[in-house]
Design an enzyme around this catalytic site. Structure first.
Site, PDB file in Angstrom:
ATOM      1  N   ARG A 119      67.840  28.925  35.032  1.00 30.02           N
ATOM      2  CA  ARG A 119      66.636  29.416  35.603  1.00 30.02           C
ATOM      3  C   ARG A 119      65.859  28.438  35.870  1.00 30.02           C
ATOM      4  O   ARG A 119      65.919  27.428  35.564  1.00 30.02           O
ATOM      5  CB  ARG A 119      66.162  30.726  34.838  1.00 30.02           C
ATOM      6  CG  ARG A 119      65.673  30.305  33.461  1.00 30.02           C
ATOM      7  CD  ARG A 119      64.679  31.259  32.608  1.00 30.02           C
ATOM      8  NE  ARG A 119      64.731  30.719  31.370  1.00 30.02           N
ATOM      9  CZ  ARG A 119      64.106  31.259  30.246  1.00 30.02           C
ATOM     10  NH1 ARG A 119      63.572  32.557  30.541  1.00 30.02           N
ATOM     11  NH2 ARG A 119      63.817  30.864  29.115  1.00 30.02           N
ATOM     12  N   ASN A 157      56.886  31.823  35.639  1.00 30.94           N
ATOM     13  CA  ASN A 157      57.013  32.236  34.242  1.00 30.94           C
ATOM     14  C   ASN A 157      57.206  30.644  33.637  1.00 30.94           C
ATOM     15  O   ASN A 157      57.940  29.835  33.884  1.00 30.94           O
ATOM     16  CB  ASN A 157      58.297  32.761  34.082  1.00 30.94           C
ATOM     17  CG  ASN A 157      58.231  33.439  32.431  1.00 30.94           C
ATOM     18  OD1 ASN A 157      57.367  34.131  32.241  1.00 30.94           O
ATOM     19  ND2 ASN A 157      59.284  32.867  31.943  1.00 30.94           N
ATOM     20  N   GLU A 158      56.101  30.601  32.606  1.00 29.34           N
ATOM     21  CA  GLU A 158      56.461  29.419  31.845  1.00 29.34           C
ATOM     22  C   GLU A 158      56.577  28.110  32.650  1.00 29.34           C
ATOM     23  O   GLU A 158      57.620  27.323  32.386  1.00 29.34           O
ATOM     24  CB  GLU A 158      57.451  29.566  30.699  1.00 29.34           C
ATOM     25  CG  GLU A 158      56.800  30.458  29.477  1.00 29.34           C
ATOM     26  CD  GLU A 158      57.647  30.260  28.272  1.00 29.34           C
ATOM     27  OE1 GLU A 158      58.753  29.662  28.360  1.00 29.34           O
ATOM     28  OE2 GLU A 158      57.229  30.917  27.397  1.00 29.34           O
ATOM     29  N   CYS A 166      61.046  16.744  39.371  1.00 28.57           N
ATOM     30  CA  CYS A 166      62.184  16.279  40.032  1.00 28.57           C
ATOM     31  C   CYS A 166      61.978  15.054  40.813  1.00 28.57           C
ATOM     32  O   CYS A 166      60.883  14.589  41.217  1.00 28.57           O
ATOM     33  CB  CYS A 166      62.096  17.514  41.144  1.00 28.57           C
ATOM     34  SG  CYS A 166      63.378  17.196  42.296  1.00 28.57           S
ATOM     35  N   CYS A 168      63.975  13.892  43.359  1.00 30.81           N
ATOM     36  CA  CYS A 168      64.739  13.907  44.837  1.00 30.81           C
ATOM     37  C   CYS A 168      63.760  13.260  45.946  1.00 30.81           C
ATOM     38  O   CYS A 168      62.629  13.038  45.664  1.00 30.81           O
ATOM     39  CB  CYS A 168      64.964  15.531  45.340  1.00 30.81           C
ATOM     40  SG  CYS A 168      63.460  16.309  45.923  1.00 30.81           S
ATOM     41  N   GLU A 313      53.638  36.412  25.491  1.00 32.59           N
ATOM     42  CA  GLU A 313      55.011  36.564  25.143  1.00 32.59           C
ATOM     43  C   GLU A 313      55.055  36.233  23.465  1.00 32.59           C
ATOM     44  O   GLU A 313      54.277  34.964  23.123  1.00 32.59           O
ATOM     45  CB  GLU A 313      55.721  35.400  25.538  1.00 32.59           C
ATOM     46  CG  GLU A 313      56.419  36.208  26.833  1.00 32.59           C
ATOM     47  CD  GLU A 313      57.313  35.257  27.475  1.00 32.59           C
ATOM     48  OE1 GLU A 313      58.222  34.558  26.444  1.00 32.59           O
ATOM     49  OE2 GLU A 313      57.528  35.095  28.503  1.00 32.59           O
ATOM     50  N   GLU A 361      69.988  35.691  26.132  1.00 36.24           N
ATOM     51  CA  GLU A 361      69.138  36.065  25.224  1.00 36.24           C
ATOM     52  C   GLU A 361      69.407  37.321  24.289  1.00 36.24           C
ATOM     53  O   GLU A 361      68.693  38.046  23.898  1.00 36.24           O
ATOM     54  CB  GLU A 361      67.597  36.244  25.974  1.00 36.24           C
ATOM     55  CG  GLU A 361      67.339  34.992  26.520  1.00 36.24           C
ATOM     56  CD  GLU A 361      65.832  34.689  26.907  1.00 36.24           C
ATOM     57  OE1 GLU A 361      65.570  35.414  27.932  1.00 36.24           O
ATOM     58  OE2 GLU A 361      65.243  33.953  26.488  1.00 36.24           O
ATOM     59  N   LYS A 362      70.890  37.303  24.406  1.00 36.86           N
ATOM     60  CA  LYS A 362      71.464  38.527  23.756  1.00 36.86           C
ATOM     61  C   LYS A 362      71.153  38.655  22.449  1.00 36.86           C
ATOM     62  O   LYS A 362      71.087  39.618  21.549  1.00 36.86           O
ATOM     63  CB  LYS A 362      72.854  38.894  23.870  1.00 36.86           C
ATOM     64  CG  LYS A 362      73.787  37.924  23.682  1.00 36.86           C
ATOM     65  CD  LYS A 362      75.113  38.204  24.106  1.00 36.86           C
ATOM     66  CE  LYS A 362      76.085  36.936  23.884  1.00 36.86           C
ATOM     67  NZ  LYS A 362      75.889  35.865  24.467  1.00 36.86           N
ATOM     68  N   PHE A 363      70.840  37.461  21.652  1.00 33.40           N
ATOM     69  CA  PHE A 363      70.467  37.613  20.133  1.00 33.40           C
ATOM     70  C   PHE A 363      69.114  37.093  20.064  1.00 33.40           C
ATOM     71  O   PHE A 363      68.664  37.027  18.851  1.00 33.40           O
ATOM     72  CB  PHE A 363      71.370  36.324  19.613  1.00 33.40           C
ATOM     73  CG  PHE A 363      72.868  36.642  19.630  1.00 33.40           C
ATOM     74  CD1 PHE A 363      73.658  37.766  19.191  1.00 33.40           C
ATOM     75  CD2 PHE A 363      73.934  35.459  20.128  1.00 33.40           C
ATOM     76  CE1 PHE A 363      74.698  37.979  19.545  1.00 33.40           C
ATOM     77  CE2 PHE A 363      75.163  36.051  20.279  1.00 33.40           C
ATOM     78  CZ  PHE A 363      75.640  37.116  19.706  1.00 33.40           C
TER      79      PHE A 363
END
Ligand code: GLA
Length: 683
Positions: A119, A157-158, A166, A168, A313, A361-363
């Site tokens: 992300r 987000n954050e 970056c 470039c 959060e 983030e399933k855990f």
């Protein structure tokens, strides 16, 4: 866009305290949504953050939108009385954008393109990315402007979580434009960056690059400007979207979630650009002192706008991104939530509502765990919801502090330059904590402040470090007539990272009444004894200095070793200078607090004592006060694992239990009382 007048838009659409979390319905079949909304309502959730990472679902192909599912989500939430913190969904560019414009991908300092698959995969300077975010933000704003669930906008987000910088070609061009605005000409840049050193003299601004990987140490002035530029470049991304939202929905407040005390972004500047400050905080449950770090971040969040803020959060239990993700033991999720309120938050939200079944983030814990309504976590969610309702009247109440800690990002960036400093061990957070931890243990309220702010309302101001200190900042400190403490390695360089003429403490020399003859960093694992004037011994680690008083009076000396007999701490009028990293600041700080008449937020005399002793609140107990219109609220939070006895001098009603309390009370392990007391002045 900087310098634009601040617009005062507040979150008025949700009364009381906010409770809820990130909601990712796109990760679930639609049948689940109805249960989500029903359970949210059952738990007392009144706000959900929606669509943070939804760009690829909302705009699956360029200019082709699919809002039908989000319409249904917002309608459903609204039907259940849940307001929405609606993200503009721009935190992660969709695959088609990356495929069509591979140049939006960020490039690291080694020149490697970072690919799609995580992300925040964007170059902050990319005009293509910025234009696409502005388009999506406008489409979202126009579609949902009148939706009754819309309470707040959430941009990005954050910022800087994964992509702070970056390297470039586009970023290089943008950096040069930024430098041209700062220095005017290449000669201005040459002078500021001291390019006569190591043969770096430029003849054209076009020759200047970001500090990409080079054979050796990079010009520290270039690195410092790069830090400033990176914070500004991301802020511009935020501002591009904010401008659109302000135009289409001028009454809806705008936020972006901060990351506590973050090195990468100058939050003083950022906070000025948003309507509501919000923060994400993830204190490690495995660290028994992590709540002190959280308290410091929360005090910063409150100070950024001197207003209530939102904890947007936190984790109900374990996170999924540490090496070992320890869960929160019983009571901690509730206590940490109450702690944010104690430090001025008007809401506690979580990542996330329903625990994911797939993805990175399933855990990660959630308000509704995999185990559903049978789980321990769900019971905690229900309990917190009930508690927050009981505390609703605290919303909007304010905090007052007599002590300010000075924090400045330019100085922090200079101090923690990656290379070529006297010591890499002198870190700002450690310096902040040496002072903050003692103030916290005493129950003294603390604000944070930038060095150029009017400081006259504070009795004590502490600048733990001001490595970079401009003449204007020094002037502001000289104008302050309270009790000032300045920490080591301050007043060393100017805004261009050039050592002030005559060396440290530069423009603070007259104020401190001393000169620093030589920096004396201490080798790892070595310490230096400090003998205080009252005869007690202290310890310096990491850092010491060879001081030469010029009017200041030494109040502590080094003892033994190479610095034997040299002043370690000095006083000049009401200004104290601490030339070392003092491990235990009590002898200095407690004395200054007494002289300045600073009191803890509550008198909690030791059980049996009649009079306030000014002694610390019991170990592990945190005391904070918020002041409302009709009453004050004293938060007493026991972070310990055993019960704590507290002797209350002021009677009050515990909002959590409804009990009237006075005198000696016991606060259970990881429990709290929130005492409604008489309003200041009526006592
Ligand atoms: C951050 C992010 C969230 C989530 C959490 C997990 O706060 O904003 O999207 O990844 O971390 O702790």
């Amino acid at each position: 866009m900087n310098g634009e007048q601040e617009v005062d838009v507040r979150l008025t659409r949700v009364p009381g305290l906010l409770f809820g979390g990130d909601y990712n319905p796109e990760q679930w079949p639609e049948e689940v949504w109805a249960e989500d909304a029903r359970l949210m309502a059952e738990a007392g959730v009144n706000m959900a953050t929606v669509a943070v990472f939804s760009w690829s679902r909302l705009e699956p192909r360029p200019g082709e939108y699919d809002f039908a599912w989000l319409d249904r989500v917002l309608d459903l939430l609204h039907e259940h009385g849940i307001a929405v913190d609606l993200a503009t969904a721009t935190a992660t560019p969709p695959p088609w954008l990356v495929r069509e414009h591979p140049e939006v991908r960020p490039v690291d300092a080694n020149g490697t393109h970072l690919d799609f698959g995580s992300r925040q995969g964007y170059c902050p300077s990319s005009p293509v990315f910025r234009a696409a975010t502005a388009r999506l933000a406008r489409t979202m704003a126009e579609r949902y402007a009148d939706h009754p669930a819309l309470a707040m906008w959430h941009i990005g987000n954050e910022y800087a979580d994964h992509t702070l910088e970056c390297f470039c070609e586009e970023s290089a061009r943008h950096f040069r434009t930024w430098l041209a605005a700062r220095y005017g000409t290449v000669d201005g840049l040459n002078a500021a960056w001291g390019t006569s050193c190591w043969g770096q003299h430029y003849t054209d601004l076009d020759q200047v690059n970001p500090p990409r990987k080079a054979p050796g140490p990079i010009n520290p002035a270039q690195v410092l400007d790069w830090r400033r530029f990176c914070s500004d470049a991301l802020l511009e991304c935020f501002e591009v979207e904010r401008a659109v939202l302000r135009e289409v929905t001028p009454d809806v407040p705008v936020t972006t979630n901060f990351m506590s005390i973050l090195h990468g972004l100058d939050y003083w500047k950022w906070a000025a650009a948003e309507d509501i400050v919000s923060d994400d905080a993830y204190p490690d449950p495995a660290d028994p002192t992590s709540h002190v770090g959280a308290a410091l971040s929360y005090d910063l969040m409150r100070s950024l706008k001197d207003r209530p803020w939102l904890l947007l959060e936190q984790a109900p239990g374990a996170v999924s991104w540490r090496e070992v993700n320890v869960p929160k033991p019983a009571g901690m999720m509730r206590l940490h939530s109450l702690q944010a309120l104690a430090h001025g938050a008007d809401g506690v939200m979580f990542f996330q509502w329903r625990q994911a079944r797939y993805g990175p983030e399933k855990f990660h814990s959630a308000l509704l765990p995999h185990g559903g309504v049978q789980s321990r976590g769900w019971q905690d969610t229900l309990r917190l919801g009930r508690d927050l309702e009981k505390l609703a009247e605290t919303a909007g109440s304010r905090s007052k502090a007599d002590v300010a800690l000075v924090l400045d990002w330019d100085s922090w960036w200079g101090l923690e330059a990656p290379e070529s400093m006297p010591s890499k061990r002198l870190e700002l957070k450690r310096l902040l904590h040496t002072w903050y931890d003692r103030l916290h243990a005493l129950g003294v309220a603390v604000d944070l402040a930038p060095p150029e702010r009017d400081l006259s309302s504070y009795r004590v101001v502490i600048a733990p470090n001001l490595y970079l200190c401009t003449e204007d900042q020094a002037k502001n400190l000289r104008a302050y007539d309270g009790h000032l403490i300045v920490g080591p390695f301050s007043g060393v360089v100017d805004a261009a990272d050039q050592v002030h003429p005559g060396g440290a403490p530069g423009p603070l020399r007259e104020l401190l009444g001393l000169a620093v003859d030589e920096f004396w960093p201490l080798a790892d694992e070595t310490t230096q004894t400090v003998r205080h004037a009252d005869g007690s011994a202290g310890t310096a680690s990491v850092w010491a200095e060879w001081l030469r008083p010029e009017g200041a009076t030494p109040i502590a000396h080094y003892e033994g070793g190479d610095l034997d007999g040299i002043p370690a701490i000095t006083r000049h009028g009401r200004t104290t200078y601490v030339g070392c990293l003092l491990e235990d600041v009590r002898p200095v700080l407690d004395d200054v607090l007494t002289r300045a008449g600073v009191r803890p937020v509550a008198d909690l005399p030791a059980p049996g004592a009649d009079l306030p002793t000014g002694a610390d609140v019991p170990a592990g107990v945190e005391a904070c006060r918020r002041e409302g219109v009709a009453a004050d609220y004293l938060f007493l939070l026991n972070h310990g694992t055993t019960a704590a006895a507290v002797n209350l001098r002021e009677p009050g009603t515990d909002l959590l239990t409804g009990r009237d309390l006075r005198g000696l009370i016991e606060i259970g392990p990881r429990d709290a009382v929130v005492l409604r007391t008489a309003h200041e002045g009526e006592k």
